[in-house]
Write an enzyme that holds these catalytic residues in place. Structure first.
Site, PDB file in Angstrom:
ATOM      1  N   THR A  50       0.802  -1.229   0.000  1.00 39.72           N
ATOM      2  CA  THR A  50       0.000   0.000   0.000  1.00 39.72           C
ATOM      3  C   THR A  50       0.838   1.285   0.000  1.00 39.72           C
ATOM      4  OG1 THR A  50      -1.677  -1.244   1.212  1.00 39.72           O
ATOM      5  CG2 THR A  50      -1.962   1.094   1.206  1.00 39.72           C
TER       6      THR A  50
ATOM      7  N   SER B  12     -11.558  -2.977   4.811  1.00 34.64           N
ATOM      8  CA  SER B  12     -10.204  -2.422   4.724  1.00 34.64           C
ATOM      9  C   SER B  12      -9.812  -1.746   6.042  1.00 34.64           C
ATOM     10  CB  SER B  12     -10.163  -1.388   3.602  1.00 34.64           C
ATOM     11  OG  SER B  12      -8.973  -0.626   3.669  1.00 34.64           O
ATOM     12  N   SER B  13      -8.518  -1.536   6.196  1.00 39.59           N
ATOM     13  CA  SER B  13      -8.015  -0.749   7.338  1.00 39.59           C
ATOM     14  C   SER B  13      -7.458   0.596   6.896  1.00 39.59           C
ATOM     15  CB  SER B  13      -6.885  -1.509   8.040  1.00 39.59           C
ATOM     16  OG  SER B  13      -7.361  -2.693   8.583  1.00 39.59           O
TER      17      SER B  13
HETATM   18  N1  GLU Z   1      -5.484  -4.509   2.057  1.00 40.60           N
HETATM   19  C1  GLU Z   1      -5.280  -3.649   3.160  1.00 40.60           C
HETATM   20  C2  GLU Z   1      -6.499  -2.816   3.431  1.00 40.60           C
HETATM   21  O1  GLU Z   1      -7.276  -2.605   2.578  1.00 40.60           O
HETATM   22  C3  GLU Z   1      -4.135  -2.743   2.957  1.00 40.60           C
HETATM   23  C4  GLU Z   1      -2.881  -3.481   2.953  1.00 40.60           C
HETATM   24  C5  GLU Z   1      -1.739  -2.630   3.399  1.00 40.60           C
HETATM   25  O2  GLU Z   1      -1.897  -1.544   3.841  1.00 40.60           O
HETATM   26  O3  GLU Z   1      -0.662  -3.091   3.302  1.00 40.60           O
HETATM   27  O4  GLU Z   1      -6.672  -2.306   4.494  1.00 40.60           O
END
Ligand code: GLU
Length: 616
Positions: A436, A501-502
């Site tokens: 990300t 998601s985070s």
């Molecule tokens: N897939 C994660 C999300 O949507 C993000 C992954 C990351 O931040 O590395 O929260």
């Protein structure tokens, strides 16, 4: 260079008119959340390190390019090439959205492991003239043909292993980033859409210098060669790309030219879609993405989630991101505990990393907030998510009262917010692995973009199409659809649904409703801890932004607490004495923030990654 044409003079591309390792565990209601290790142990799944591209351990590096004081405009992104592309657009009078698009197109090239055309994300936009905050949801969707069996074994109905789910077409959701950027540009762009691609096209055609970070990742994970296109691109002549080498990506240049000329719709109709659908469907681990999934994709303008805490209005992205809801929940519990008011006066310099009571309160508040997150949050178009109830002051002060400031609670069960049938929700868990990217940009009119984009884990599904990597975002769903009592889990796979998601892009406002701080970070579910800590230290304790970002992270991780080596020994010891199990290891946050100071706006790039801040 072509002169910049402004939207409205020659028209613009338009979307509108034309048309963990998740083994999600079956946690019974009332169970505490588990960390990755426990999930692995409980599922019998072996974590295959060599295939999961662990991010290189972070070194704190000081650099003049990490902090920038500016009066007019400011860009903070994860890579110097992208920061340069953004500041060029800002210098030419472009809006924060224009600059964000130019930077993101470059990031997809120079930081391909983290984000790109094949992924999705969330964007906050502060419109200074109209004094309005918008939040855009460009999260990937599951194929319409997918259902809750997507990550279950055919034989025994048990969840498949993470790597089995991750590599190949099965984990790929409909990428939403281009749609989101197109929509935001329609509403807030100044410079004509095609011109925002110039820098990225030039770099893709003529080459860019491979960074240390990219080359280290490639070296560490030979299994990235699992699919031929990625193998050819990252391991030309069988050798992983070396730092300092020149890398060109003609396919990506072509994709960018197609998007520049055809507008965002070129990503959702026609040849680019045919290519992506074929790559996903023909894979040995095939996915079900169809042309229809692309043509039906819509980014969504959602109501931001905001809350007044500590005299500031904190705003962020609502579901399907759990980011703002969880960050605001942590901060509200900390406010109700009044640690800073009744604790030691050296708290400002100490911060969370240097004060055991504060660190403990932060961890306990995080555990309670995550318990609610894992139970109640999911795609709001499929699940009635009780965001209001979860953030009510009374509810959170009652939650905070469960915190014993002297010792770790044995259990931190989810609560029962008002007006919610708590029994209708089942706790789930998905582990988001860190990849990300986050960028924060302010233009000369005071508009602000805070945007987090992702292809999920580093190098996504390992599939490439048109010179970019396709996401594995569907692994953010709960693999298991039901808990042990056969009750459905909110974040289970459903056709057309967005995984939880985070990602936590945030913008914070003062009492006059003017923005004072904007930030976000990569890092999977750790994003929430990174962002909450920095917001608290800077706005509540009064720490400087660079100091807080560089300070040691304290991250809630289920049954453990992850702390960086910069966290003081006294704090680590005291936390251990309070009953916390500590896992000391460096983190790979990439917090990119801007902050209004008495001297001007300060941009800060996280010293753990290769990002930079620039402006005027
Ligand atoms: N897939 C994660 C999300 O949507 C993000 C992954 C990351 O931040 O590395 O929260």
């Amino acid at each position: 260079m072509r002169s910049r044409r402004l939207k409205g003079i020659t028209g613009s591309a338009s979307l509108g008119a034309q048309s963990a390792l998740v083994i999600l565990l079956l946690l019974t209601s009332g169970c505490r959340s588990l960390d990755a290790t426990q999930v692995k142990a409980a599922s019998g799944f072996t974590f295959v390190n060599e295939q999961l591209a662990p991010e290189p351990a972070s070194q704190i590096t000081a650099s003049a390019q990490k902090v920038k004081l500016a009066q007019d405009y400011l860009a903070v992104t994860a890579n110097p090439y992208a920061t340069a592309a953004a500041t060029k657009i800002l210098a030419e009078g472009g809006s924060a959205i224009d600059a964000a698009i130019a930077a993101q197109m470059v990031l997809g090239l120079v930081e391909p492991q983290s984000s790109g055309l094949g992924g999705g994300g969330f964007l906050l936009f502060w419109d200074a003239k109209n004094q309005q905050l918008s939040s855009y949801d460009g999260r990937e969707t599951a194929p319409l043909g997918a259902d809750e069996n997507l990550f279950l074994k055919a034989g025994d109905g048990q969840p498949v292993g993470f790597v089995e789910a991750l590599i190949g077409g099965r984990s790929v959701g409909v990428p939403g980033m281009v749609h989101m950027l197109g929509r935001a540009h329609d509403q807030h762009g100044i410079i004509e859409w095609p011109l925002l691609f110039d820098d990225a096209i030039e770099l893709a055609e003529n080459g860019f210098t491979v960074s240390e970070r990219l080359s280290t990742l490639i070296k560490k994970v030979p299994a990235l060669q699992a699919r031929p296109q990625m193998a050819r691109y990252l391991y030309p002549d069988g050798q992983g790309l070396l730092q300092g080498g020149l890398l060109k990506n003609k396919d990506y240049a072509l994709s960018l030219k197609t998007l520049a000329a055809g507008g965002p719709n070129a990503f959702y109709y026609g040849a680019m879609v045919e290519a992506m659908v074929a790559v996903v469907g023909d894979d040995a681990n095939p996915g079900q993405l169809s042309m229809r999934d692309f043509s039906q994709y819509q980014s969504v303008l959602r109501k931001p989630v905001c809350k007044l805490i500590f005299a500031y209005r904190f705003c962020g992205m609502g579901p399907p991101s759990s980011g703002a809801t969880t960050v605001l929940s942590i901060l509200t519990m900390l406010e109700s505990l009044e640690i800073e008011a009744r604790h030691n006066p050296s708290l400002v310099s100490a911060g969370v990393a240097g004060d055991a009571v504060l660190a403990h309160a932060f961890i306990e508040a995080s555990r309670l907030a995550f318990a609610d997150r894992n139970k109640y949050l999911a795609d709001p178009d499929f699940v009635s998510v009780p965001v209001v109830g979860l953030l009510e002051a009374d509810y959170l002060s009652q939650r905070a009262s469960m915190i014993d400031l002297a010792r770790r609670s044995k259990l931190t069960p989810p609560g029962s917010p008002s007006a919610v049938d708590a029994d209708a929700f089942m706790t789930g868990l998905s582990l988001e692995l860190p990849s990300t990217t986050h960028l924060t940009i302010m233009d000369a009119s005071g508009n602000i973009v805070s945007m987090t984009n992702s292809i999920e884990t580093a190098f996504g599904s390992r599939l490439m199409s048109g010179g970019f990597i396709l996401n594995n975002q569907l692994t953010d769903f709960s693999f298991a659809p039901m808990d042990a009592s056969s009750q459905k889990i909110a974040n289970r796979v459903q056709g057309g649904k967005r995984p939880l998601s985070s990602m936590s892009p945030m913008i914070v406002f003062d009492a006059k409703n003017q923005p004072v701080l904007a930030l976000g970070s990569p890092g999977g579910r750790s994003i929430i801890s990174y962002v909450a800590r920095v917001l608290y230290e800077v706005l509540v304790l009064g720490q400087s932004l660079p100091q807080s970002i560089a300070a040691g992270h304290v991250v809630e991780a289920g049954n453990k607490v992850r702390v960086e080596s910069a966290v003081s020994e006294d704090t680590v010891k005291a936390l251990g004495d309070m009953g916390h199990v500590l896992d000391v290891r460096e983190q790979t946050s990439g917090i990119h923030a801007i902050y209004k100071t008495s001297l001007g706006w300060q941009g800060v790039a996280d010293p753990r990654r290769e990002g930079t801040a620039s402006g005027r």
